[in-house]
Design a protein around this motif. Structure first.
Motif, PDB file in Angstrom:
ATOM      1  N   VAL A   1       0.850  -1.192   0.000  1.00 24.73           N
ATOM      2  CA  VAL A   1       0.000   0.000   0.000  1.00 24.73           C
ATOM      3  C   VAL A   1       0.888   1.245   0.000  1.00 24.73           C
ATOM      4  CG1 VAL A   1      -1.720   1.303   1.306  1.00 24.73           C
ATOM      5  CG2 VAL A   1      -1.805  -1.205   1.270  1.00 24.73           C
ATOM      6  N   PRO A   2       0.628   2.211  -0.902  1.00 25.16           N
ATOM      7  CA  PRO A   2       1.437   3.433  -0.903  1.00 25.16           C
ATOM      8  C   PRO A   2       0.988   4.412   0.177  1.00 25.16           C
ATOM      9  CG  PRO A   2      -0.202   3.539  -2.644  1.00 25.16           C
ATOM     10  CD  PRO A   2      -0.334   2.176  -2.014  1.00 25.16           C
ATOM     11  N   GLY A   3       1.933   5.167   0.701  1.00 25.84           N
ATOM     12  CA  GLY A   3       1.625   6.197   1.684  1.00 25.84           C
ATOM     13  C   GLY A   3       2.779   7.176   1.781  1.00 25.84           C
ATOM     14  N   ARG A   4       2.514   8.312   2.433  1.00 24.81           N
ATOM     15  CA  ARG A   4       3.547   9.333   2.580  1.00 24.81           C
ATOM     16  C   ARG A   4       3.931   9.483   4.046  1.00 24.81           C
ATOM     17  NH1 ARG A   4       3.869  15.583   0.132  1.00 24.81           N
ATOM     18  NH2 ARG A   4       6.162  15.573   0.093  1.00 24.81           N
ATOM     19  N   VAL A   5       5.233   9.593   4.302  1.00 27.15           N
ATOM     20  CA  VAL A   5       5.717   9.794   5.668  1.00 27.15           C
ATOM     21  C   VAL A   5       5.350  11.214   6.100  1.00 27.15           C
ATOM     22  CG1 VAL A   5       7.714   9.840   7.202  1.00 27.15           C
ATOM     23  CG2 VAL A   5       7.631   8.178   5.325  1.00 27.15           C
ATOM     24  N   VAL A   6       4.520  11.334   7.135  1.00 24.20           N
ATOM     25  CA  VAL A   6       4.025  12.643   7.561  1.00 24.20           C
ATOM     26  C   VAL A   6       4.527  13.037   8.949  1.00 24.20           C
ATOM     27  CG1 VAL A   6       1.953  12.526   6.129  1.00 24.20           C
ATOM     28  CG2 VAL A   6       1.895  11.613   8.471  1.00 24.20           C
ATOM     29  N   ARG A   7       5.193  12.109   9.638  1.00 25.47           N
ATOM     30  CA  ARG A   7       5.748  12.446  10.942  1.00 25.47           C
ATOM     31  C   ARG A   7       6.977  11.591  11.206  1.00 25.47           C
ATOM     32  NH1 ARG A   7       5.433  12.215  16.719  1.00 25.47           N
ATOM     33  NH2 ARG A   7       4.894  14.246  17.621  1.00 25.47           N
ATOM     34  N   GLN A   8       8.012  12.227  11.739  1.00 28.17           N
ATOM     35  CA  GLN A   8       9.258  11.527  12.040  1.00 28.17           C
ATOM     36  C   GLN A   8       9.757  11.980  13.403  1.00 28.17           C
ATOM     37  OE1 GLN A   8      12.432  12.480   9.325  1.00 28.17           O
ATOM     38  NE2 GLN A   8      13.686  10.745   9.955  1.00 28.17           N
ATOM     39  N   HIS A   9       9.800  11.053  14.321  1.00 26.64           N
ATOM     40  CA  HIS A   9      10.317  11.342  15.663  1.00 26.64           C
ATOM     41  C   HIS A   9      11.333  10.266  15.994  1.00 26.64           C
ATOM     42  CE1 HIS A   9      10.557  13.016  19.617  1.00 26.64           C
ATOM     43  NE2 HIS A   9      10.180  11.884  20.198  1.00 26.64           N
ATOM     44  N   ARG A  10      12.613  10.647  15.876  1.00 24.54           N
ATOM     45  CA  ARG A  10      13.715   9.695  15.993  1.00 24.54           C
ATOM     46  C   ARG A  10      13.481   8.573  14.987  1.00 24.54           C
ATOM     47  NH1 ARG A  10      12.903  11.557  21.340  1.00 24.54           N
ATOM     48  NH2 ARG A  10      14.755  12.650  22.121  1.00 24.54           N
ATOM     49  N   GLY A  11      13.421   7.320  15.418  1.00 21.76           N
ATOM     50  CA  GLY A  11      13.268   6.234  14.456  1.00 21.76           C
ATOM     51  C   GLY A  11      11.834   5.855  14.173  1.00 21.76           C
ATOM     52  N   LEU A  12      10.887   6.558  14.796  1.00 16.58           N
ATOM     53  CA  LEU A  12       9.475   6.209  14.644  1.00 16.58           C
ATOM     54  C   LEU A  12       8.830   7.086  13.571  1.00 16.58           C
ATOM     55  CD1 LEU A  12       7.321   4.330  15.868  1.00 16.58           C
ATOM     56  CD2 LEU A  12       6.709   6.189  17.417  1.00 16.58           C
ATOM     57  N   LEU A  13       8.214   6.447  12.587  1.00 13.61           N
ATOM     58  CA  LEU A  13       7.598   7.167  11.478  1.00 13.61           C
ATOM     59  C   LEU A  13       6.094   6.931  11.461  1.00 13.61           C
ATOM     60  CD1 LEU A  13      10.119   6.367   8.586  1.00 13.61           C
ATOM     61  CD2 LEU A  13      10.138   8.301  10.151  1.00 13.61           C
ATOM     62  N   THR A  14       5.365   7.958  11.041  1.00  8.70           N
ATOM     63  CA  THR A  14       3.933   7.826  10.794  1.00  8.70           C
ATOM     64  C   THR A  14       3.705   8.013   9.302  1.00  8.70           C
ATOM     65  OG1 THR A  14       3.372   8.722  12.971  1.00  8.70           O
ATOM     66  CG2 THR A  14       1.642   8.717  11.312  1.00  8.70           C
ATOM     67  N   VAL A  15       2.985   7.092   8.710  1.00  8.24           N
ATOM     68  CA  VAL A  15       2.731   7.120   7.264  1.00  8.24           C
ATOM     69  C   VAL A  15       1.227   7.263   7.031  1.00  8.24           C
ATOM     70  CG1 VAL A  15       2.940   5.867   5.087  1.00  8.24           C
ATOM     71  CG2 VAL A  15       4.760   5.695   6.807  1.00  8.24           C
ATOM     72  N   GLN A  16       0.867   8.233   6.197  1.00 11.47           N
ATOM     73  CA  GLN A  16      -0.540   8.468   5.853  1.00 11.47           C
ATOM     74  C   GLN A  16      -0.848   7.776   4.526  1.00 11.47           C
ATOM     75  OE1 GLN A  16      -3.113  10.381   7.560  1.00 11.47           O
ATOM     76  NE2 GLN A  16      -4.286   9.197   6.062  1.00 11.47           N
ATOM     77  N   THR A  17      -1.793   6.851   4.542  1.00 10.97           N
ATOM     78  CA  THR A  17      -2.259   6.219   3.317  1.00 10.97           C
ATOM     79  C   THR A  17      -3.571   6.887   2.913  1.00 10.97           C
ATOM     80  OG1 THR A  17      -3.605   4.511   4.393  1.00 10.97           O
ATOM     81  CG2 THR A  17      -1.233   4.073   4.148  1.00 10.97           C
ATOM     82  N   SER A  18      -4.223   6.368   1.901  1.00 12.09           N
ATOM     83  CA  SER A  18      -5.488   6.965   1.469  1.00 12.09           C
ATOM     84  C   SER A  18      -6.607   6.716   2.478  1.00 12.09           C
ATOM     85  CB  SER A  18      -5.896   6.394   0.109  1.00 12.09           C
ATOM     86  OG  SER A  18      -6.050   4.986   0.189  1.00 12.09           O
ATOM     87  N   SER A  19      -6.399   5.757   3.395  1.00 12.25           N
ATOM     88  CA  SER A  19      -7.479   5.405   4.319  1.00 12.25           C
ATOM     89  C   SER A  19      -7.178   5.711   5.783  1.00 12.25           C
ATOM     90  CB  SER A  19      -7.816   3.910   4.193  1.00 12.25           C
ATOM     91  OG  SER A  19      -6.676   3.118   4.493  1.00 12.25           O
ATOM     92  N   ARG A  20      -5.877   5.691   6.178  1.00 14.09           N
ATOM     93  CA  ARG A  20      -5.566   5.895   7.587  1.00 14.09           C
ATOM     94  C   ARG A  20      -4.086   6.201   7.772  1.00 14.09           C
ATOM     95  NH1 ARG A  20      -5.074  -0.117  10.285  1.00 14.09           N
ATOM     96  NH2 ARG A  20      -4.519  -1.268   8.389  1.00 14.09           N
ATOM     97  N   ALA A  21      -3.749   6.643   8.998  1.00 17.27           N
ATOM     98  CA  ALA A  21      -2.361   6.885   9.370  1.00 17.27           C
ATOM     99  C   ALA A  21      -1.856   5.676  10.152  1.00 17.27           C
ATOM    100  CB  ALA A  21      -2.240   8.147  10.212  1.00 17.27           C
ATOM    101  N   LEU A  22      -0.624   5.226   9.814  1.00 17.96           N
ATOM    102  CA  LEU A  22      -0.067   4.029  10.436  1.00 17.96           C
ATOM    103  C   LEU A  22       1.323   4.300  10.977  1.00 17.96           C
ATOM    104  CD1 LEU A  22      -1.009   1.494   7.614  1.00 17.96           C
ATOM    105  CD2 LEU A  22      -1.976   1.483   9.921  1.00 17.96           C
ATOM    106  N   LEU A  23       1.608   3.766  12.150  1.00 14.57           N
ATOM    107  CA  LEU A  23       2.985   3.735  12.620  1.00 14.57           C
ATOM    108  C   LEU A  23       3.727   2.707  11.777  1.00 14.57           C
ATOM    109  CD1 LEU A  23       2.623   3.824  16.524  1.00 14.57           C
ATOM    110  CD2 LEU A  23       3.319   5.685  14.996  1.00 14.57           C
ATOM    111  N   ALA A  24       4.951   3.035  11.394  1.00 18.67           N
ATOM    112  CA  ALA A  24       5.663   2.145  10.478  1.00 18.67           C
ATOM    113  C   ALA A  24       7.149   2.111  10.796  1.00 18.67           C
ATOM    114  CB  ALA A  24       5.447   2.599   9.030  1.00 18.67           C
ATOM    115  N   ARG A  25       7.774   1.000  10.457  1.00 14.67           N
ATOM    116  CA  ARG A  25       9.223   0.868  10.565  1.00 14.67           C
ATOM    117  C   ARG A  25       9.747   0.193   9.310  1.00 14.67           C
ATOM    118  NH1 ARG A  25      10.410  -4.473  12.096  1.00 14.67           N
ATOM    119  NH2 ARG A  25       8.612  -5.624  12.961  1.00 14.67           N
TER     120      ARG A  25
END
Length: 364
Positions: A28-52
């Motif tokens: 699923v494609p998404g854009r990284v919208v938050r970066q705090h140290r090594g923790l990223l939040t990715v926004q997809t077309s349906s929801r925001a997900l914590l990702a590594r």
């Protein structure tokens, strides 16, 4: 939220198709919208997900620059449970990338933001103003592939704001220079106009120059915590500790992050970006008698002649030379590091081949 509203375009469609054809799982494609140290939040077309980053992505990355950062478009393997972490399996090719030499390092780069259209260089008019730092920041911005815009913030505190605008316009030909004040709502609409819907801007500057206050004003909401600068030295406190991408009411996107005291040059095309940041110096250099003129004591140097005539400030020529030396030094160090890495790879391949050969002879 549609992907198009986050900046998705046909080029990413092509990259997605190519990646999907080689993947065994649905991504699923998404854009990284938050970066705090090594923790990223990715926004997809349906929801925001914590990702590594998945192990495969970490293993294949040749350097930290190949790993995802704020603004990147990534391909995710969604979590098996609703509240789990997603795995980033790939980073799609970047349209642009803003990066600097990592503070305290001579051969490592640090990503600031990816896929940005405009780099807003924020300079405070309350004591932070430094033409030499602006020249350095412009070189960094041009190297990103995005368009630089200089924002002279806290214009309400400066009696000479108009003169400062003219000064920066002189050292940044062709670059938009705006005097802005979040407190007085000065220049805010002009800033918004430079990031239309689905376009991304990033705020770059030292701590205390007013980036987060400006971002709050653009958002028309106090979503970012701000603190006043120290009165004794006009230096700001590091209030912002993470990088985040915000969607503005009119559809434009803006990235805010921690202030940066050091802006070390980094990148393969720094010579090109120097030519853009110092277009006047390069134009003068074409009139030098010698092609390899160092612009110091050589006879027939058009740059030196311009300094002596008062048409080119000595400080600007000196900073140009400083940045040129820095760029050359960084290029040599990066090349040396790449050669060492290649030797290590070749050595490992030789050792692995010898080990396979021994195993074959033993009949294993």
């Amino acid at each position: 939220m549609s992907l198009e509203s986050l900046g998705w375009g046909p080029d990413f469609d092509l990259a997605l198709s190519a990646s999907q054809s080689t993947s065994a799982v649905s991504l699923v494609p998404g854009r990284v919208v938050r970066q705090h140290r090594g923790l990223l939040t990715v926004q997809t077309s349906s929801r925001a997900l914590l990702a590594r980053a998945a192990g495969r992505l970490l293993h294949q990355a040749e350097s930290a620059e190949a790993l995802p950062t704020i603004g990147d478009w990534v391909l995710l393997q969604p979590p098996s449970s609703g509240d789990g972490e997603a795995l980033m399996q790939a980073v799609l090719p970047r349209r642009s990338v803003l990066k600097r030499r990592e503070a305290g390092s001579e051969h490592d780069g640090q990503l600031i933001a990816a896929n940005v259209d405009v780099v807003f260089l924020v300079v405070g008019l309350d004591g932070n103003f430094n033409p030499r730092r602006i020249e350095r920041a412009l070189t960094l911005a041009w190297n990103s592939g995005a368009t630089p815009v200089v924002l002279l913030s806290k214009a309400d505190l400066a009696a000479d704001a108009a003169a400062r605008v003219l000064e920066v316009q002189a050292l940044a030909p062709g670059v938009d220079v705006l005097a802005v004040s979040a407190k007085e709502d000065l220049g805010i609409e002009e800033v918004r106009a430079r990031i239309p819907a689905a376009k991304t801007g990033v705020l770059l500057g030292s701590s205390g120059v007013g980036k987060s206050t400006l971002a709050n004003r653009l958002l028309d909401a106090a979503r970012l915590v701000t603190q006043p600068v120290r009165a004794e030295d006009d230096k700001g406190r590091h209030t912002t500790t993470h990088r985040e991408l915000f969607v503005l009411d009119h559809g434009g996107l803006v990235i805010d992050g921690p202030g940066m005291r050091e802006l070390g040059l980094w990148g393969e095309d720094e010579k090109v970006s120097l030519a853009q940041a110092f277009a006047d110096v390069f134009a003068l250099a074409e009139g030098c008698r010698f092609n390899d003129c160092g612009h110091r004591n050589e006879p027939g140097c058009a740059v030196t002649a311009a300094v002596q005539a008062g048409t080119l400030p000595e400080e600007r020529r000196a900073n140009f030379e400083k940045l040129l030396r820095e760029q050359s030094s960084t290029a040599r160090q990066v090349d040396a590091a790449a050669q060492r890495e290649n030797k290590r790879t070749q050595r490992k391949q030789t050792q692995d081949g010898a080990q396979r050969g021994r195993a074959k002879r033993r009949g294993e």
